[in-house]
Each structure stands twice: as C-alpha cells, then as structure tokens.
Design an enzyme around this catalytic site. Structure first.
Site, short mmCIF file in Angstrom:
data_model
loop_
_atom_site.label_atom_id
_atom_site.label_comp_id
_atom_site.label_asym_id
_atom_site.label_seq_id
_atom_site.Cartn_x
_atom_site.Cartn_y
_atom_site.Cartn_z
CD GLU A 1 26.11 -1.51 20.21
OE1 GLU A 1 25.37 -0.52 19.95
OE2 GLU A 1 26.01 -2.61 19.66
CG ASP B 1 27.65 -7.74 22.06
OD1 ASP B 1 28.23 -6.77 22.58
OD2 ASP B 1 27.29 -7.79 20.87
CD GLU C 1 29.71 -2.63 13.54
OE1 GLU C 1 29.60 -2.88 14.75
OE2 GLU C 1 28.91 -3.06 12.67
O1 KIV Z 1 27.10 -8.41 17.94
C1 KIV Z 1 28.03 -8.32 17.14
O2 KIV Z 1 28.30 -9.18 16.32
C2 KIV Z 1 28.80 -7.09 17.16
C3 KIV Z 1 29.58 -6.84 15.91
C4 KIV Z 1 28.69 -6.27 14.87
C5 KIV Z 1 30.74 -6.00 16.13
O3 KIV Z 1 28.74 -6.33 18.08
#
Ligand code: KIV
Length: 282
Positions: A117, A87, A184
C-alpha cells in the site's frame, strides 16, 4: 491430461492491450483457490483482509508475515493457472531491506508477485523490491493499513486535489517499476483518469469499470460477508444462508435421531457381534 498454462505478467499486459478484462479475486484457502482457479479467475490476491473476513479482527493491522505465509501456502497449493499476488502486511515493508526479505518469502512459498500500500512515499521501496526481481503491484485510494490516518473506510479522492494526489502516486509507482496499481474505493472518474494517464495495469475494487481489471473479495462474491459490506461489493451467491441452514438441518437431525441413519453406518462381519457378546458373557 491437458496441461494448464500459468497466467503470466506478459499475458496480463496482452489482455489489457486487447481490452480483455482481467478478473481478480481475494481469497485465503486451498479449496476456495482451487474452485476459483477452475472457474477461470485470472488472478488471486492472498489479502491481509484475512484479518477481518476469516479471523474476526477489527482491522488488517494485527496480521504478520507468518499469517500471510500460512495462507499463501494453502492458496498456492490449490492453484494451477491463476497469477497469485501475496499481500505485504502492515509494517513488513518499512525499510527496503525488510521489504525485499518479506516479499522474497512470499515468492518462495509460490506467490508470483506482491502487493503493498502507498504511493510516492513507498516508491523507493517498490524500486528496491522490483530490482531484486520481485514483481510489485501498488494499492492506492482507500488503503486499509492507513485506516487510522484516513479516519475510517470512506471513499477517497472526491476533490480535484485529492484525485491529483492519487494520480501522482500512481505515476510514482509506475516510474518505480510496479507492474500495476489497485485502486480501492475511489470515484469512477478518478480511476478512469489514472487508467488513461498511466501505461501499467490498473485494477479497481470500488473504482468503476474503466480499469484493466476488477477485484472483489471472495467473501463478498460468495455472500459470506458477516461484517460490513461495502456498496460496490456485489454478491453472486448467498453461501452464508446455505451454511447456516446446513448447520440447522444437522442440528435437527442429530437431536431427533434421524442422523446417523443406516446408510451412514458400518457393521461388524457376519456372526462377529454374536461372538463378541458371548465373550462378554464369560
Ligand atoms: O487484503 C485485501 O483483501 C485487500 C483488498 C481490500 C483490496 O488488500
């Protein structure tokens, strides 16, 4: 020993073509990654939700690249097969230059792709990162890094206008070269519409069954969620209860003297204790 084959993007697209569901889970550490991998999970997200699930923070915003890299390294060490997505934390992809550098760091520690995002507004960033040879997946609907703007963790896309905006955003991500999008907390109808009007991989976390794959947080799957648990989050165990009762049993046994019992002790060689006592007497 049998060689385990790593899941690839090609394989994920093949699964979609064959209508085989892709199973994706969010986790943050080596033992959980190893167990999920051995269980046959196809994809792992090292999520910035580590803020709330592991660090007790109120949102994902304080998470930095250093934290993400720390957790990504641990996860990657436990994985042989699953496709690992790292992420991109808040403010790590404001400019294309930053995005390429930070996404590159996640790949350098062993992630296979990155997630960020946003929709149309981040499409140029997605394009730049993909052009640098880094696979990107988008994230639309309830995007936790925009929680202030969204006014809380609510379902998104309930009106036709809002749904159309999410669809346009998804199409912009696909046009920019993203290999997929995570949807989401949006209505089932909206996720289905996006899956039907795009060709890349669609994933749902609280968006119903009509996407190529599903994502859940390991804390929810395992029953380890101590804070708010979303309606869509299904638990398959109650690890929190088991952890608490194990700690309670340990506490009881130490206080009562039951632990450590003989089986947990080691002893000096025969006669050595007596020798020791004698020396202490002199
Ligand atoms: O960081 C995370 O776990 C996410 C999820 C909420 C989809 O991006």
């Amino acid at each position: 020993m049998e060689q385990v084959k790593k899941v690839t993007l090609r394989q994920l697209f093949r699964m979609k073509r064959r209508s085989e569901k892709i199973v994706w889970v969010v986790l943050y550490d080596w033992p959980t990654a190893m167990l999920a991998d051995q269980a046959g999970i196809d994809m792992i997200l090292v999520g910035d939700s580590v803020a709330m699930t592991m660090l007790g923070l109120p949102s994902t915003l304080p998470i930095t690249m250093d934290v993400m890299l720390h957790h990504a390294q641990a996860v990657v060490r436990g994985v042989k097969r699953a496709f690992v997505v790292g992420d991109m934390p808040f403010m790590s992809y404001v400019t294309a230059e930053d995005a390429i550098k930070n996404a590159g760091e996640l790949l350098r520690v062993g992630c296979d792709a990155v997630k960020l995002e946003g929709g149309e507004s981040v499409a140029p960033i997605v394009k730049a990162v993909v052009s640098a040879g880094i696979p990107v997946i988008g994230h639309l609907g309830l995007t936790p890094q925009s929680v202030s703007l969204l006014g809380g963790y609510h379902v998104q896309g309930r009106t036709a206008d809002a749904a159309l905006k999410i669809l346009t955003d998804a199409q912009a991500l696909e046009a920019a070269g993203a290999f997929g999008v995570l949807l989401e907390n949006i209505p089932t109808e909206v996720a289905k519409t996006i899956a039907e009007n795009t060709s890349f991989l669609t994933f749902s976390i609280g968006g119903g069954p009509d996407t190529a794959g599903q994502l859940l947080l390991s804390h929810d799957v395992l029953g380890l969620t101590l804070g708010l648990k979303p309606v869509f989050a299904k638990s398959y165990a109650n690890i929190a209860e088991q952890i608490k009762s194990a700690f309670q049993a340990y506490e009881r046994e130490v206080r009562s003297g039951q632990y450590p019992s003989e089986e947990y002790l080691s002893h000096m060689r025969d006669g050595e204790y007596e020798k020791l006592l004698k020396r202490l007497d002199n």
